[in-house]
Design an enzyme around this catalytic site. Structure first.
Site, short mmCIF file in Angstrom:
data_model
loop_
_atom_site.label_atom_id
_atom_site.label_comp_id
_atom_site.label_asym_id
_atom_site.label_seq_id
_atom_site.Cartn_x
_atom_site.Cartn_y
_atom_site.Cartn_z
N HIS A 107 -49.44 27.29 -25.15
CA HIS A 107 -50.14 26.94 -23.98
C HIS A 107 -50.10 25.51 -23.89
CE1 HIS A 107 -53.46 26.72 -21.43
NE2 HIS A 107 -53.29 27.98 -20.82
N SER A 146 -53.87 29.41 -11.58
CA SER A 146 -54.91 29.47 -10.55
C SER A 146 -54.72 30.80 -9.73
CB SER A 146 -54.54 28.43 -9.54
OG SER A 146 -54.65 26.88 -10.16
N GLY A 200 -56.94 32.20 -16.25
CA GLY A 200 -57.85 31.65 -17.04
C GLY A 200 -59.27 31.54 -16.31
N ASN A 209 -57.54 34.71 -20.49
CA ASN A 209 -57.78 33.55 -21.29
C ASN A 209 -59.08 32.87 -21.19
OD1 ASN A 209 -57.53 31.40 -23.14
ND2 ASN A 209 -55.86 30.40 -21.96
N TRP A 210 -59.95 33.25 -22.11
CA TRP A 210 -61.51 32.74 -21.92
C TRP A 210 -61.63 31.13 -22.23
CZ3 TRP A 210 -64.33 37.33 -23.98
CH2 TRP A 210 -64.34 38.48 -23.22
N LYS A 211 -60.55 30.62 -23.01
CA LYS A 211 -60.56 29.22 -23.52
C LYS A 211 -61.82 28.86 -24.13
CE LYS A 211 -57.58 28.01 -19.69
NZ LYS A 211 -56.78 27.04 -18.60
N GLU A 214 -45.76 29.34 -17.00
CA GLU A 214 -47.22 28.78 -16.42
C GLU A 214 -46.94 27.19 -16.07
OE1 GLU A 214 -50.90 30.79 -17.77
OE2 GLU A 214 -50.33 29.51 -19.41
#
Ligand code: PEP
Length: 262
Positions: free
Chosen positions: A97, A218, A239, A12-14, A169
């Protein structure tokens, strides 16, 4: 990990990388990552990069995932993107999310509409659920997970549930959280069992045994193997550590090592 389910490694590159940077990153990954039958590697870039990356990508090697979309199919919704506009580019879409829930105020009603819309458009929703630090402190972990799970799946039929992926998550473990701390394998195992139990109650044991459940929060190159070893955990949503090619490639190698050992 259970042998008959695939393993998923999802980046997930956000809100990072321009389309040019995303393309360069994909080029680097393509040269380093071999496709593997039981491993699905999925990249979730910003919406603006989905179309160009879909032209560049080798779909046997990687799949694309939308980070967000609006649940209506078309219409006067300024600034929004419909999944019906993205469906040719993506195979997956993140839904629920915690950054969407708590920064952008998405409700269970929005999330359930998105899950149903993704399925209707042949895109696999990755339903993200997890308790906040406060909910955990107050002993509300189980009810928070159950409420989000049942809320998100409210309109999903038995048949359609087979097209859904769940990502556990815990919000307190996500690196964007100021006081983030890594989750313990025992906490993740407990959440995974609860999720499968709730799904079995509603949809039957066979469906519960078939649904992929991922962990995110994390994860980095040194912790990935430990998380992938948790029974019932079918992959990772990553992430921060997915933004650096070296660490993302190490995580992929860990997953391959574990699959090979099975
Ligand atoms: C996420 O936001 O989905 C996530 C898992 O982020 P990170 O790996 O940075 O904690």
């Amino acid at each position: 990990m259970t042998s008959q389910r695939k393993t998923y490694i999802i980046a997930n590159w956000k809100m990072n990388f321009t389309p040019g940077q995303a393309s360069l990153y994909l080029h680097r990954l393509s040269n380093r990552v071999q496709s593997s039958r039981n491993l699905q590697i999925v990249l979730a870039p910003s919406t603006i990069s989905l179309q160009p990356l879909s032209l560049q990508i080798n779909r046997r090697q990687f799949k694309l995932c939308a980070q967000n979309f609006y649940w209506r199919d078309f219409g006067p919704y300024t600034g929004e993107t419909a999944i019906s506009q993205l469906r040719g580019f993506v195979d997956y879409a993140l839904v629920g999310h915690s950054e969407r829930r708590y920064i952008f105020g998405e409700t269970d009603k929005d999330i359930r509409a998105k899950v149903a819309t993704a399925i209707r458009n042949d895109v696999t929703p990755i339903l993200c659920i997890g308790e906040t630090a406060l909910e955990r402190k107050n002993g509300e972990t189980k009810s928070a997970i159950t409420d989000q799970l049942l809320g998100g799946l409210h309109d999903v039929s038995d048949e359609d549930l087979r097209k859904v992926i769940i990502a556990y998550e815990p919000v307190w473990a996500i690196s964007s959280n100021k006081h983030a701390k890594p989750a313990k394998p025992a906490d993740i195992a407990e959440a995974e069992m609860l999720i499968r139990k709730q799904i079995a109650r509603l949809y039957g044991q066979t469906t519960a045994d078939a649904i992929p459940i991922l962990y995110g929060g994390s994860v980095n190159a040194s912790t990935a193997a430990g998380y992938l070893d948790i029974p019932g955990i079918d992959g990772l949503l990553i992430g921060d550590a997915s933004l650096v090619a070296d660490s993302f490639c190490s995580i992929i190698e860990s997953a391959k090592g574990i699959i090979d050992e099975r």
